[in-house]
Each structure stands twice: as structure tokens, then as C-alpha cells.
Design an enzyme around this catalytic site. Structure first.
Site, PDB file in Angstrom:
ATOM      1  N   TYR A  35      23.284  39.687  34.318  1.00 14.26           N
ATOM      2  CA  TYR A  35      22.880  39.116  35.606  1.00 14.26           C
ATOM      3  C   TYR A  35      22.851  40.167  36.721  1.00 14.26           C
ATOM      4  CZ  TYR A  35      23.633  36.447  39.941  1.00 14.26           C
ATOM      5  OH  TYR A  35      23.575  35.963  41.215  1.00 14.26           O
ATOM      6  N   ASN A  76      37.211  44.430  25.204  1.00 13.62           N
ATOM      7  CA  ASN A  76      35.859  44.595  25.723  1.00 13.62           C
ATOM      8  C   ASN A  76      35.832  45.303  27.089  1.00 13.62           C
ATOM      9  OD1 ASN A  76      32.946  43.595  25.191  1.00 13.62           O
ATOM     10  ND2 ASN A  76      33.306  43.209  27.356  1.00 13.62           N
ATOM     11  N   TYR A  85      41.492  38.656  32.870  1.00 15.12           N
ATOM     12  CA  TYR A  85      40.251  39.266  33.369  1.00 15.12           C
ATOM     13  C   TYR A  85      40.560  40.262  34.486  1.00 15.12           C
ATOM     14  CZ  TYR A  85      36.030  39.819  36.129  1.00 15.12           C
ATOM     15  OH  TYR A  85      35.004  40.365  36.855  1.00 15.12           O
ATOM     16  N   PHE A  88      33.232  40.005  45.180  1.00 15.16           N
ATOM     17  CA  PHE A  88      33.679  38.628  45.353  1.00 15.16           C
ATOM     18  C   PHE A  88      32.731  37.779  44.489  1.00 15.16           C
ATOM     19  CE2 PHE A  88      37.338  38.744  48.148  1.00 15.16           C
ATOM     20  CZ  PHE A  88      37.441  40.116  48.244  1.00 15.16           C
ATOM     21  N   HIS A  92      30.231  29.498  35.932  1.00 18.27           N
ATOM     22  CA  HIS A  92      30.320  29.783  37.369  1.00 18.27           C
ATOM     23  C   HIS A  92      29.836  28.586  38.194  1.00 18.27           C
ATOM     24  CE1 HIS A  92      30.348  34.322  36.444  1.00 18.27           C
ATOM     25  NE2 HIS A  92      31.557  33.934  36.797  1.00 18.27           N
ATOM     26  N   LEU A  93      30.484  28.423  39.326  1.00 20.92           N
ATOM     27  CA  LEU A  93      30.281  27.195  40.108  1.00 20.92           C
ATOM     28  C   LEU A  93      28.824  26.961  40.529  1.00 20.92           C
ATOM     29  CD1 LEU A  93      31.533  24.748  41.534  1.00 20.92           C
ATOM     30  CD2 LEU A  93      31.899  26.220  43.527  1.00 20.92           C
ATOM     31  N   ARG A 118      36.099  30.591  48.094  1.00 19.74           N
ATOM     32  CA  ARG A 118      35.570  31.862  47.584  1.00 19.74           C
ATOM     33  C   ARG A 118      34.516  32.393  48.552  1.00 19.74           C
ATOM     34  NH1 ARG A 118      39.289  31.084  44.906  1.00 19.74           N
ATOM     35  NH2 ARG A 118      39.551  31.038  42.651  1.00 19.74           N
ATOM     36  N   ARG A 142      42.103  24.718  37.121  1.00 16.96           N
ATOM     37  CA  ARG A 142      41.802  25.597  35.994  1.00 16.96           C
ATOM     38  C   ARG A 142      42.795  26.762  36.068  1.00 16.96           C
ATOM     39  NH1 ARG A 142      35.879  28.322  35.907  1.00 16.96           N
ATOM     40  NH2 ARG A 142      36.809  29.582  37.551  1.00 16.96           N
TER      41      ARG A 142
HETATM   42  N1  UDP Z   1      34.767  25.625  39.730  1.00 14.50           N
HETATM   43  C1  UDP Z   1      34.750  24.236  39.588  1.00 14.50           C
HETATM   44  N2  UDP Z   1      33.954  23.688  38.623  1.00 14.50           N
HETATM   45  C2  UDP Z   1      33.165  24.443  37.802  1.00 14.50           C
HETATM   46  C3  UDP Z   1      33.179  25.838  37.955  1.00 14.50           C
HETATM   47  C4  UDP Z   1      34.002  26.390  38.920  1.00 14.50           C
HETATM   48  O1  UDP Z   1      35.453  23.513  40.305  1.00 14.50           O
HETATM   49  O2  UDP Z   1      32.474  23.885  36.924  1.00 14.50           O
HETATM   50  C5  UDP Z   1      35.617  26.225  40.758  1.00 14.50           C
HETATM   51  C6  UDP Z   1      36.650  27.189  40.189  1.00 14.50           C
HETATM   52  O3  UDP Z   1      37.818  26.490  39.833  1.00 14.50           O
HETATM   53  C7  UDP Z   1      36.858  28.138  41.356  1.00 14.50           C
HETATM   54  C8  UDP Z   1      35.480  28.185  42.039  1.00 14.50           C
HETATM   55  O4  UDP Z   1      34.791  27.033  41.574  1.00 14.50           O
HETATM   56  O5  UDP Z   1      37.781  27.594  42.259  1.00 14.50           O
HETATM   57  C9  UDP Z   1      34.679  29.421  41.687  1.00 14.50           C
HETATM   58  O6  UDP Z   1      34.699  29.547  40.279  1.00 14.50           O
HETATM   59  P1  UDP Z   1      33.713  30.512  39.501  1.00 14.50           P
HETATM   60  O7  UDP Z   1      33.968  30.306  38.040  1.00 14.50           O
HETATM   61  O8  UDP Z   1      32.316  30.299  39.985  1.00 14.50           O
HETATM   62  O9  UDP Z   1      34.108  31.960  39.960  1.00 14.50           O
HETATM   63  P2  UDP Z   1      35.517  32.748  39.923  1.00 14.50           P
HETATM   64  O10 UDP Z   1      36.039  32.636  41.330  1.00 14.50           O
HETATM   65  O11 UDP Z   1      36.400  32.113  38.914  1.00 14.50           O
HETATM   66  O12 UDP Z   1      35.129  34.128  39.562  1.00 14.50           O
END
Ligand code: UDP
Length: 334
Positions: free
Chosen positions: A11, A92, A143, A176, A196-197, A228, A288
Site C-alpha cells: 500500500y 519478518n 508489532y 501514524f 484497518h479501520l 488516532r 482489541r
Molecule cells: N478498529 C475498530 N474496528 C475495526 C478496525 C479497527 O474499532 O474493524 C479500531 C482499533 O481498535 C483502533 C483504531 O480503530 O482503535 C485504529 O485501528 P487500525 O487497525 O486501523 O490501526 P492501528 O492504530 O491499530 O494501527
């Protein structure tokens, strides 16, 4: 310049390739296509399918293509997945990167840009927000730790080069949350699985998945959901070009790359509903593991030193940019 882009079929890497080509650089992509897409590698960039940790392949590539700079994007990048399979992440992201740096060392490449992450900050205290580069790094996910380890390796390696008088410098932008797609509509975000959200909510809006799970509504944030900083991918790759040009031997640069303000998960969901005009289902579920409550950048260091500032800071603009790509490419690159 001759640039090797690892993960250039992924990406962010593919957007970087597009930008480098536009600027007239010669680009070689190294990608194992595990999560990348050959179709995302725009011509005339050359695609080499292989592992970043394959030192023989990498050394030959660096030598044959007379590489001046390595942009190292290739990585696994899901917090949740890293909690489930940490060894995979360390193999990885950490081991393979050490092999890559060893090859860089043997060939004598002078510049490297390494994709680091705000996940290296862990769970910063409230008074540390917005995050400066000096914020203590205590990652809470494998990670984040797999990435922080490479920052340490690079600091130590660059220092050793300096002591030896060997020209090497690096920049480690700490991303970020990267989102959006390129303006021309050719490149976008296509991950399998996608967690990803922004992609997830947009796929729900487009009927490509059944609703969205909202992870955690009991965080100590204004609306109870995580905050975020969502930075547009094209702004992010602009910063890489500036970094590549700026790196001098001996440099050990780290920068936060974000817009400088945070949005909650609920705000992103609302934005996706506004942009798409679709009211999809949202199920509130427990937190999560590995998710810190709040992460947003104080990006003034890169702005002061290199004049970079995110051009897109309106959340609807970022979400709309991603939305257009998913609408045009419901099956991604397929
Ligand atoms: N999130 C959510 N539902 C989803 C995917 C992500 O509520 O299906 C929340 C996740 O818990 C976090 C935020 O969205 O608080 C951003 O998550 P993402 O996986 O996009 O990025 P990260 O911050 O983990 O790199």
C-alpha cells in the site's frame, strides 16, 4: 537517484514508487508479494520478487542497480495479528530487516529510509500527547517492538559507520495511521485480510462486508473510543522524498509523520457514513488487545527541519479519498 523500494507492491510502498517515478528517479522494487500486488508496481519500476532477508539477492540487486538509497517499507503491520503470532512478526520485521541492513553494509549503500511507527511509543501518558519524537518508547505490541528493535539497530549501525568514517545515514519516519489513495485513482489500499479501520468501514458502507465491529467503548477518551491520527498516504510519501534528499552521512533522523490531531473511532465511522451516505451496522465489542487509547502526533519537527506539513488534514477528505478507490475497485487489484 537509484532507489530500492522494499515492499513497493504494498500500500504505502506503491504510492512511494509512483512519487519517485514522477520525480524522475530509477526505481527497483523488492517484494515477496505475500501481501503486495504486482499490479500496484507502476512501470517503469522493475519488480523483483523475493525476500528482503535474502542477503545474496539483495546484495546483487544493490550492486547491479547501483542503489543510492533503500526505502524499506516491507513489513507485517497488524497489531492484533502480531499479538497472535509474535514470532512471525519478529522474523519478518526484525530478522529480515537486519539481513537487509547487513547487505546494505556490505555493498556500502549510503542512505536508508526505514518505515517506523507510532506503535513504538506504546501507551503514552496523557501529558505526553500530542506525541513528540522525544516521548519514551515502550511499545505494548509485538508489532511495535519488532519495529523499535530496527530503530535501535539503525542507530547503533549508523554510529559505528560514523566512527569508522563509512558514509551512511538514515531516517526513520514514525507513521501514524496512514489512509487514503492516490489522486489519479490508480493505487489504493488492498490488504487481505483487511483489519484497518478506514478500509473496514468503507467496505461496510459499500456492502462488501456485513457491518463493522467497534473495538472498545470504555477507553478514557472523550467518546470512549480510541483516538488516532490519520495521515493521507500521498502526504506521507512526500515526506519520504524530502527525507531521502536530506539524509547526509552520519544522520540518524527520526520524525513523527501525522497531521497533528486525533480522531476517535466513532468520528471515523461518522465520517464514512457522511461520505458514503450509507448507514451501515456498527457492533460494539470488547477492546482489541494491543490497542493504546490515544495516539496523535506533534509533527512540528519535520515541519521545522524539512518544511513538511500534511496538506490533507480534514478527516472527510482522507476518508473520501479512500472511498473513491474502493468504489472503483471493489475487488481491489484483482
Ligand atoms: N478498529 C475498530 N474496528 C475495526 C478496525 C479497527 O474499532 O474493524 C479500531 C482499533 O481498535 C483502533 C483504531 O480503530 O482503535 C485504529 O485501528 P487500525 O487497525 O486501523 O490501526 P492501528 O492504530 O491499530 O494501527
Amino acid at each position: 537517484m537509484n532507489v530500492l523500494v522494499t515492499g513497493g507492491a504494498g500500500y504505502i510502498g506503491s504510492h512511494a514508487v509512483q512519487r519517485l517515478l514522477r520525480d524522475g528517479h530509477t526505481v527497483t522494487v523488492l517484494d515477496n508479494l505475500h501481501r503486495g500486488h504486482a499490479q500496484a508496481v507502476l512501470p517503469p519500476a522493475e519488480l523483483i520478487v523475493g525476500e528482503v532477508g535474502d542477503t545474496m539477492l539483495v546484495e546483487k540487486t544493490l550492486t547491479d542497480r547501483k542503489i543510492d538509497c533503500v526505502m524499506h517499507f516491507a513489513a507485517l503491520a497488524y497489531v492484533g495479528e502480531s499479538v497472535e503470532d509474535p514470532l512471525w512478526y519478529y522474523r519478518n520485521n526484525t530478522l529480515q530487516s537486519i539481513n537487509l541492513i547487513s547487505a546494505i553494509d556490505r555493498v556500502g549503500v549510503q542512505k536508508m529510509v526505514f518505515s517506523s511507527t507510532c506503535a513504538t511509543y506504546g501507551e503514552p501518558a496523557e501529558d505526553q500527547l500530542p506525541l513528540r519524537e522525544t516521548c519514551p518508547q515502550h511499545p505494548i505490541s509485538p508489532y511495535g517492538r519488532s519495529k523499535l528493535a530496527i530503530e535501535h539497530v539503525l542507530f547503533d549501525y549508523a554510529r559505528a559507520c560514523e566512527l569508522k568514517g563509512k558514509p551512511f545515514g538514515f531516517a526513520a519516519p514514525r507513521y501514524f495511521n496512514v489512509a487514503g489513495a492516490d489522486r489519479s485513482g490508480v493505487l489504493g489500499e488492498d490488504h487481505t485480510p483487511e483489519t484497518h479501520l478506514i478500509p473496514v468501514v468503507l467496505q461496510a458502507a459499500l456492502g462488501l462486508r456485513d457491518g463493522v465491529k467497534l473495538f472498545g467503548t470504555d477507553y478514557l477518551t472523550p467518546d470512549g473510543t480510541c483516538i488516532r491520527d490519520y495521515v493521507h498516504v500521498e502526504d506521507l510519501v512526500d515526506a519520504h522524498v524530502l527525507l531521502m534528499d536530506a539524509i547526509q552521512p552520519g544522520d540518524r533522523r527520526v520524525y513523527n509523520l501525522g497531521i497533528g490531531r486525533g480522531y476517535s473511532v466513532r468520528e471515523i465511522i461518522e465520517s464514512a457514513k457522511r461520505v458514503s451516505g450509507v448507514d451501515f451496522d456498527v457492533e460494539e465489542v470488547p477492546r482489541r488487545e494491543g490497542d493504546p487509547p490515544s495516539l496523535y502526533a506533534e509533527p512540528s519537527k519535520i515541519s521545522r527541519e524539512l518544511g513538511w506539513k500534511a496538506q490533507i488534514s480534514d478527516v472527510d477528505e482522507v476518508v473520501a479519498s479512500a472511498y473513491h478507490w474502493y468504489r472503483e475497485h471493489p475487488k481491489g487489484y484483482e
